[in-house]
Write an enzyme that holds these catalytic residues in place. Structure first.
Site, PDB file in Angstrom:
ATOM      1  N   LYS A  52      13.436   2.743  42.057  1.00 14.95           N
ATOM      2  CA  LYS A  52      13.127   2.129  43.518  1.00 14.95           C
ATOM      3  C   LYS A  52      11.581   1.270  43.058  1.00 14.95           C
ATOM      4  CE  LYS A  52      15.548   5.644  46.058  1.00 14.95           C
ATOM      5  NZ  LYS A  52      15.414   6.792  46.782  1.00 14.95           N
ATOM      6  N   GLN A  96      12.168  11.289  49.563  1.00 18.31           N
ATOM      7  CA  GLN A  96      13.281  11.662  48.752  1.00 18.31           C
ATOM      8  C   GLN A  96      13.970  12.978  48.887  1.00 18.31           C
ATOM      9  OE1 GLN A  96      14.636   9.438  46.209  1.00 18.31           O
ATOM     10  NE2 GLN A  96      16.050  11.059  46.295  1.00 18.31           N
ATOM     11  N   ASP A 119      14.568   3.981  55.597  1.00 21.60           N
ATOM     12  CA  ASP A 119      15.952   4.910  55.246  1.00 21.60           C
ATOM     13  C   ASP A 119      16.929   4.854  56.485  1.00 21.60           C
ATOM     14  OD1 ASP A 119      16.168   5.680  52.670  1.00 21.60           O
ATOM     15  OD2 ASP A 119      15.052   7.406  52.584  1.00 21.60           O
TER      16      ASP A 119
END
Ligand code: NDP
Length: 286
Positions: A52, A96, A119
């Site tokens: 990412k 994460q 997200d």
């Protein structure tokens, strides 16, 4: 006669999205900034986060990984998120998953400011999506899947989509998204009885269960579109939740693993970061 499915090149589609985004970022007066938080040393998570970061930097964004040791307390993690929430230079915050067992992911996710929740996992954005409100920051994997489906099929109205998996990051947001696009949606999970009977009804079958090569040709209607979200490592090799070589004889379109949904997820995450950046700039101007 055996059909052979068209293989959807998620890598090429993602590259195209990223190139267009990179052009827009060139004209920004400052760089959109994504903060990635990783707790612990899970090797797969480390690879995902580095990918990412690499993608964000290559497009002219700023991206830092805040790598915390695995014994970090929930309080310490939440303190860091509060700090990033208040930092005007930070446009997107991503934590994460999975987190170590002593940290409650729900506490963490709900701490992220909703305008920086790139997200889209937090209750505010999940709620907007549920209500079909276009202001929702939509989770990257479902958003990438919708992009592929609309590009390949056009209008999705009336299609029967069957989803295997009901997680908060794939199955549930995807069900809302497809419902918002007028699909008839069936969600299935590990307690579903006679799953193949249901999957055989799908015009679009999306599989996100983390079971290597579970879906076979006999589970799929002839000519269906099959989207494989799964990422599994078997004998050192990556594979999806769909038995690709078997199912491609039955489907009309299929995504491969790797090279399907994975790269699209990263592209959509970066698009969300850019959108968050624009929203925050516009708010400051008002
Ligand atoms: P979760 O483990 O959170 O959820 C899995 C879901 O699948 C659950 O709802 C579970 O049911 C269901 N399930 C498990 N086994 C079966 C079964 N035998 N039959 C039917 N349903 C079953 O996983 P995620 O949603 O986080 O991820 C799913 C897969 O997608 C993983 O392989 C993951 O690595 C991958 N992934 C890939 C991404 C990408 O970018 N390509 C992004 C995110 C995930 P129940 O609720 O009853 O337990």
């Amino acid at each position: 006669m055996n059909l052979t499915a068209k293989i959807i090149d998620g890598k090429a589609m993602a590259l195209d999205i990223r190139q267009k985004l990179a052009e827009k970022i060139t004209s920004c007066c400052d760089k959109p900034y994504l903060a990635v938080i990783l707790v612990g040393d899970d090797p797969a998570s480390l690879v995902y986060d580095r990918n990412k970061q690499k993608a964000a930097l290559s497009m002219g964004m700023k991206c830092d990984i805040y790598h915390l040791e695995k014994h970090t307390s929930e309080d310490e993690l939440i303190k860091l998120i509060h700090k990033l929430n208040l930092d005007d230079h930070v446009n997107g915050i991503l934590v994460q998953m999975p987190l170590p067992n002593h940290i409650n992911p729900l506490h963490v996710i709900e701490t992220i400011a909703h305008e920086k929740d790139v997200d889209g996992f937090g209750p505010y954005n999940a709620g907007l999506l549920h209500e079909n409100d276009t202001r929702a920051m939509v989770a990257a994997t479902p958003k990438g899947i919708l992009y592929i489906l609309e590009k390949e099929l056009g209008n999705l109205t009336g299609k029967h989509a069957v989803i295997i998996g009901r997680s908060n990051i794939v199955g549930r947001p995807l069900a809302s998204l497809l419902l918002n696009h007028n699909c008839t949606v069936t969600i299935t999970h590990s307690k579903t009885v006679n799953l193949p009977k249901i999957t055989r009804q799908a015009d679009i079958l999306i599989v996100a269960c983390g079971c290597p090569k579970m879906v076979k040709k006999e589970w799929v209607k002839k000519g269906a579109v099959v989207i494989d979200v799964g990422i599994n490592r078997v004998d050192g090799k990556l594979c999806g939740d769909v038995d690709f070589d078997d199912v491609k004889k039955q489907a009309s379109l299929i995504t491969p693993v790797p090279g399907g949904i994975g790269p699209m997820t990263i592209a959509m995450l970066l698009e969300n970061t850019y959108t968050a950046y624009l929203n925050q700039k516009n708010k400051i101007k008002k």
